[in-house]
Write a protein that holds these residues in place. Structure first.
Motif, PDB file in Angstrom:
ATOM      1  N   PRO A 168      13.253   3.622  49.521  1.00 32.98           N
ATOM      2  CA  PRO A 168      11.827   3.552  49.151  1.00 32.98           C
ATOM      3  C   PRO A 168      11.309   2.140  48.928  1.00 32.98           C
ATOM      4  N   ASP A 169      12.176   1.130  49.050  1.00 37.27           N
ATOM      5  CA  ASP A 169      11.695  -0.250  48.873  1.00 37.27           C
ATOM      6  C   ASP A 169      10.966  -0.764  50.101  1.00 37.27           C
ATOM      7  N   LEU A 170      11.069  -0.056  51.256  1.00 36.18           N
ATOM      8  CA  LEU A 170      10.398  -0.508  52.474  1.00 36.18           C
ATOM      9  C   LEU A 170       9.741   0.702  53.128  1.00 36.18           C
ATOM     10  N   THR A 171       8.432   0.705  53.176  1.00 34.46           N
ATOM     11  CA  THR A 171       7.690   1.839  53.735  1.00 34.46           C
ATOM     12  C   THR A 171       6.640   1.356  54.725  1.00 34.46           C
ATOM     13  N   TRP A 172       6.252   2.270  55.630  1.00 31.25           N
ATOM     14  CA  TRP A 172       5.272   1.956  56.671  1.00 31.25           C
ATOM     15  C   TRP A 172       3.931   2.586  56.297  1.00 31.25           C
ATOM     16  N   ARG A 173       2.931   1.736  56.055  1.00 29.62           N
ATOM     17  CA  ARG A 173       1.591   2.188  55.707  1.00 29.62           C
ATOM     18  C   ARG A 173       0.561   1.312  56.424  1.00 29.62           C
ATOM     19  N   ASP A 174      -0.497   1.959  56.928  1.00 30.00           N
ATOM     20  CA  ASP A 174      -1.608   1.213  57.540  1.00 30.00           C
ATOM     21  C   ASP A 174      -1.124   0.266  58.637  1.00 30.00           C
ATOM     22  N   ASN A 175      -0.162   0.753  59.423  1.00 32.25           N
ATOM     23  CA  ASN A 175       0.353   0.023  60.580  1.00 32.25           C
ATOM     24  C   ASN A 175       1.061  -1.284  60.218  1.00 32.25           C
ATOM     25  N   ARG A 176       1.634  -1.321  59.039  1.00 29.75           N
ATOM     26  CA  ARG A 176       2.443  -2.483  58.688  1.00 29.75           C
ATOM     27  C   ARG A 176       3.431  -2.095  57.596  1.00 29.75           C
ATOM     28  N   TRP A 177       4.410  -2.972  57.402  1.00 29.21           N
ATOM     29  CA  TRP A 177       5.444  -2.720  56.396  1.00 29.21           C
ATOM     30  C   TRP A 177       4.949  -3.142  55.014  1.00 29.21           C
ATOM     31  N   HIS A 178       5.318  -2.346  54.022  1.00 26.17           N
ATOM     32  CA  HIS A 178       5.033  -2.659  52.628  1.00 26.17           C
ATOM     33  C   HIS A 178       6.361  -2.647  51.862  1.00 26.17           C
ATOM     34  N   ALA A 179       6.531  -3.619  50.988  1.00 28.37           N
ATOM     35  CA  ALA A 179       7.770  -3.727  50.214  1.00 28.37           C
ATOM     36  C   ALA A 179       7.462  -3.504  48.743  1.00 28.37           C
ATOM     37  N   ASP A 180       8.346  -2.779  48.075  1.00 24.73           N
ATOM     38  CA  ASP A 180       8.172  -2.484  46.654  1.00 24.73           C
ATOM     39  C   ASP A 180       9.422  -2.923  45.899  1.00 24.73           C
ATOM     40  N   PRO A 181       9.415  -4.122  45.301  1.00 18.31           N
ATOM     41  CA  PRO A 181      10.609  -4.613  44.606  1.00 18.31           C
ATOM     42  C   PRO A 181      11.013  -3.753  43.414  1.00 18.31           C
ATOM     43  N   SER A 182      10.067  -2.965  42.853  1.00 18.18           N
ATOM     44  CA  SER A 182      10.439  -2.120  41.713  1.00 18.18           C
ATOM     45  C   SER A 182      11.422  -1.034  42.118  1.00 18.18           C
ATOM     46  N   GLN A 183      11.527  -0.759  43.425  1.00 21.96           N
ATOM     47  CA  GLN A 183      12.477   0.241  43.918  1.00 21.96           C
ATOM     48  C   GLN A 183      13.863  -0.354  44.170  1.00 21.96           C
ATOM     49  N   SER A 184      13.989  -1.649  44.037  1.00 15.53           N
ATOM     50  CA  SER A 184      15.279  -2.308  44.253  1.00 15.53           C
ATOM     51  C   SER A 184      16.085  -2.331  42.958  1.00 15.53           C
ATOM     52  N   HIS A 185      17.390  -2.180  43.090  1.00 14.11           N
ATOM     53  CA  HIS A 185      18.281  -2.300  41.931  1.00 14.11           C
ATOM     54  C   HIS A 185      19.090  -3.591  41.987  1.00 14.11           C
ATOM     55  N   ASP A 186      18.647  -4.519  42.838  1.00 16.86           N
ATOM     56  CA  ASP A 186      19.264  -5.833  42.888  1.00 16.86           C
ATOM     57  C   ASP A 186      18.562  -6.714  41.863  1.00 16.86           C
ATOM     58  N   PRO A 187      19.259  -7.151  40.805  1.00 22.85           N
ATOM     59  CA  PRO A 187      18.591  -7.923  39.742  1.00 22.85           C
ATOM     60  C   PRO A 187      18.010  -9.239  40.225  1.00 22.85           C
ATOM     61  N   GLN A 188      18.496  -9.775  41.352  1.00 24.91           N
ATOM     62  CA  GLN A 188      17.949 -11.016  41.881  1.00 24.91           C
ATOM     63  C   GLN A 188      16.621 -10.795  42.599  1.00 24.91           C
ATOM     64  N   LEU A 189      16.375  -9.560  43.026  1.00 23.11           N
ATOM     65  CA  LEU A 189      15.198  -9.281  43.847  1.00 23.11           C
ATOM     66  C   LEU A 189      14.124  -8.487  43.114  1.00 23.11           C
ATOM     67  N   ARG A 190      14.510  -7.696  42.167  1.00 20.09           N
ATOM     68  CA  ARG A 190      13.573  -6.796  41.494  1.00 20.09           C
ATOM     69  C   ARG A 190      12.370  -7.522  40.868  1.00 20.09           C
ATOM     70  N   PRO A 191      12.535  -8.726  40.288  1.00 17.91           N
ATOM     71  CA  PRO A 191      11.383  -9.394  39.654  1.00 17.91           C
ATOM     72  C   PRO A 191      10.413 -10.054  40.637  1.00 17.91           C
ATOM     73  N   THR A 240      13.841   7.601  53.455  1.00 26.32           N
ATOM     74  CA  THR A 240      13.536   8.478  52.326  1.00 26.32           C
ATOM     75  C   THR A 240      12.044   8.740  52.197  1.00 26.32           C
ATOM     76  N   ASP A 241      11.240   7.948  52.890  1.00 27.07           N
ATOM     77  CA  ASP A 241       9.792   8.082  52.814  1.00 27.07           C
ATOM     78  C   ASP A 241       9.286   8.905  53.998  1.00 27.07           C
ATOM     79  N   PRO A 242       8.599  10.044  53.771  1.00 31.37           N
ATOM     80  CA  PRO A 242       8.175  10.909  54.881  1.00 31.37           C
ATOM     81  C   PRO A 242       7.321  10.191  55.929  1.00 31.37           C
ATOM     82  N   ALA A 243       6.372   9.362  55.503  1.00 32.47           N
ATOM     83  CA  ALA A 243       5.500   8.691  56.472  1.00 32.47           C
ATOM     84  C   ALA A 243       6.295   7.706  57.338  1.00 32.47           C
ATOM     85  N   THR A 244       7.213   6.998  56.705  1.00 32.18           N
ATOM     86  CA  THR A 244       8.050   6.054  57.454  1.00 32.18           C
ATOM     87  C   THR A 244       8.967   6.803  58.408  1.00 32.18           C
ATOM     88  N   HIS A 245       9.514   7.910  57.944  1.00 29.73           N
ATOM     89  CA  HIS A 245      10.392   8.712  58.802  1.00 29.73           C
ATOM     90  C   HIS A 245       9.610   9.266  59.997  1.00 29.73           C
TER      91      HIS A 245
END
Length: 640
Positions: free
Chosen positions: A564-587, A617-622
């Motif tokens: 869920p950290d990478l999803t396809w919306r409005d014909n482009r990729w969107h990233a959500d760092p809050s979905q990452s469990h990597d402590p270096q990337l989440r903030p 995991t994202d229906p629209a991206t799938h």
């Protein structure tokens, strides 16, 4: 780290000031900061060792504590040096263990009291002995090398069991506290020192002046491994690069006889080699190492990578000849290696840690400054964390500032993913450009799976068919690095909820991340490999890998879960760092995180040599992926 006569060091070993000096020397030698556990082991083991040596009448032997082999590849707990019969130097390697008990798993592994599975100490010290046998140059004095394991806290029965489990061919005695209580005349024999005399100062100096280098037998083994394997055949841009780097080596490095080309540029050269996934960077790097070992052995060439996973696989590939370990020092030793070698190969250089001011990593700058020939392999689109990101331009600028010659080579071929340049181009278009349909099904086996259950079934079937098959995912679920002592299962941290369909009820798919450490059953059978060997070792297909265990490696069948950290919306990729469990990337802010997310999935999508399956995991991206890829029933059978 510390050396001197046994009697002299025995008088100092209990002095806190001596231990402080040892800790500082430890750090200065490139081992990092001596941990509290490391220093505690010195305080617990060194007095027992010295007491035994003094009682055995060996106070005049030379001893080295924490003796480091070239490149920081190994540290010997203690090394004794004495004058042996027939004019030889006698070496006795001492492996110190504080164990009282351990559980023997097989001839090569034991489980410590704290549950950690480690190498059998007899095999461990035999590997150290192998170093001195295979890295002694012809000009060095003849060596009579022996080894002992000393468990000063254990009882005789424990030592007997360890000795018997290792087999009799190693000739390495396992001594315990009971053995150390033997009468003094017998103790020297048990320590393998009964025929050793005090070495003269010239002999000590001669030993310390040895420049360890691989022998012919080691060269034959490593060269056959690195050069003879069919996967290391070089073609196209690889071969062109190999020829150019060989020419640079001949121009800047001494040959086997110590001669250097007359037109050699004294400042040396830095060569950068870039290329995308599967372009053959690592294949070229290891082939180059084999050449440098043979053509320029006096430079003591080394191969170094910031990727712990890649290094673990190189060590695993050469484990049948343990002395090869010295060729692949750890990344933390880069600074010290830069001052010890004349030729250094660095792979995955984009993973090197930068400083807070975003300048070139200081260890890499030291390589550019000091190493006569540095060959640096990198892919700027495989940067996956904020503190990484070395570029060709930064290396070029630093080299020119230091007066070094710089050359850049580009690898444009594709040797992975069915050797399909079209597939790697498709991945790049999907992530960085305009996604388009995959219409070359016959060129590379690619499709989308309905859900993780179908993906898991595909991986299991491919494994049954004899293929190396692995699933990797974005780091979007908690990873429990620790587990209860004695546990024989991994926590199922990955959970993906699937909605009800016309064919299936609502379900939750659960799986375990790759194990932080080797998971072993009560009978000693391996249930899951260490995370760094997840991509190739038995059981890895039953756990899910991440970017850190997949990067730099490949497997026959590759499953990829886009989280869920990478999803396809409005014909482009969107990233959500809050979905990452990597402590270096989440903030990170969303826009900055997007770069690392795209690079991460680019790596995961380019690991499969023959087939790749994708699910999101994202229906629209799938749904977007399903429109671009052929349906599952159009793909080839896994047995093809």
């Amino acid at each position: 780290m510390a050396g001197g006569r046994v009697g002299d060091l025995a008088a100092a070993v209990g002095d806190p000031a001596f231990l402080d000096r040892c800790a500082k020397s430890y750090t200065a030698s490139g081992f990092g900061v001596a941990s509290a556990a490391e220093q505690r082991s010195w305080r617990n083991s060194w007095p027992a060792l010295f007491a035994a040596l003094l009682r055995a009448g060996l106070s005049d032997l030379q001893i080295y504590l924490e003796y480091a082999t070239p490149g920081g590849g190994r540290r010997l707990d203690a090394l004794l040096v004495g004058a042996a019969p027939r004019g030889m130097l006698g070496l006795v390697i001492v492996e110190l263990k504080q164990w009282q008990t351990c559980r023997i798993l097989d001839a090569e592994r034991v489980m410590r009291q704290d549950g950690l599975v480690t190498a059998h100490p007899v095999h461990q010290v035999a590997a150290y002995r192998s170093f001195f046998e295979h890295w002694r140059p012809q000009s060095a004095p003849a060596l009579d090398t022996r080894a002992v394991v000393l468990l000063h806290n254990a009882a005789a029965a424990e030592g007997s069991a360890l000795s018997a489990s290792a087999g009799t061919s190693h000739g390495v005695p396992v001594l315990t506290g009971t053995d150390l209580a033997a009468p003094a005349p017998q103790l020297a024999g048990r320590l393998r020192c009964d025929d050793l005399k005090a070495p003269g100062s010239s002999q000590v100096q001669e030993f310390e002046n040895i420049r360890w280098e691989p022998s012919g037998r080691l060269l034959d083994h490593v060269s056959s491994l690195l050069e003879g394997h069919s996967t290391f055949a070089l073609v196209g841009a690889q071969q062109d690069a190999f020829v150019r780097i060989r020419a640079a080596a001949a121009r800047h490095l001494p040959d086997r006889n110590g001669s250097t080309a007359q037109d050699s540029a004294g400042a040396g050269a830095v060569i950068t080699v870039s290329g995308g996934p599967g372009s053959g960077k690592t294949a070229l790097a290891v082939r180059l190492l084999g050449h440098l070992m043979r053509a320029h052995p006096l430079t003591r060439p080394r191969f170094l990578t910031p990727s712990g996973t890649l290094r673990a696989h190189l060590l695993d590939a050469t484990k049948s000849h343990s002395a090869a370990r010295e060729l692949f020092p750890p990344a933390g030793a880069m600074g010290s290696v830069a001052r010890q070698t004349g030729a250094l190969i660095i792979d995955e250089a984009q993973r090197a840690r930068r400083t807070p001011d975003r300048s070139l990593p200081p260890e890499l700058a030291a390589v550019i400054e000091h190493v006569p020939l540095a060959v640096i392999f990198l892919d700027e689109r495989q940067v996956i964390r904020p503190h990484e990101g070395t570029t060709v331009e930064e290396i070029r600028t630093t080299a020119q500032t230091l007066g070094r010659t710089h050359h850049h080579l580009e690898l444009t071929g594709s040797f992975r993913c069915g050797a399909s340049a079209a597939y790697t181009a498709w991945v790049d278009a999907l992530l960085y450009g305009t996604p388009h349909a995959w219409d070359r099904t016959g060129e590379y086996d690619l499709t989308v799976t309905d859900d993780p259950f179908a993906l898991q079934e595909w991986i299991e079937q491919a494994t049954c068919d004899g293929h190396t098959a692995r699933t990797a995912a974005g780091f979007c679920w908690r990873w429990a690095r620790s587990r209860a002592r004695g546990a024989t299962t991994l926590p199922l941290d990955i959970h993906i909820d699937l909605p009800q369909t016309s064919h299936t009820p609502a379900r939750t798919w659960r799986a375990a991340w790759n194990a932080a450490d080797t998971l072993t059953a009560p009978d000693g059978a391996q249930l899951a490999p260490h995370s760094q060997l997840w991509a190739t070792h038995t059981g890895g297909h039953q756990q899910i890998g991440c970017i850190y265990t997949a990067q730099g490696l490949e497997y026959h069948h590759a499953g990829v879960i886009i989280g869920p950290d990478l999803t396809w919306r409005d014909n482009r990729w969107h990233a959500d760092p809050s979905q990452s469990h990597d402590p270096q990337l989440r903030p990170l802010p969303h826009d900055q995180y997007l770069r690392y997310a795209l690079n991460t999935y680019r790596v995961l999508l380019t690991r499969g040599t023959h087939a790749t399956r994708i699910t999101s995991t994202d229906p629209a991206t799938h749904h977007m992926l399903s429109r671009l890829l052929p349906p599952p029933h159009h793909t080839r059978d896994t047995k093809d």
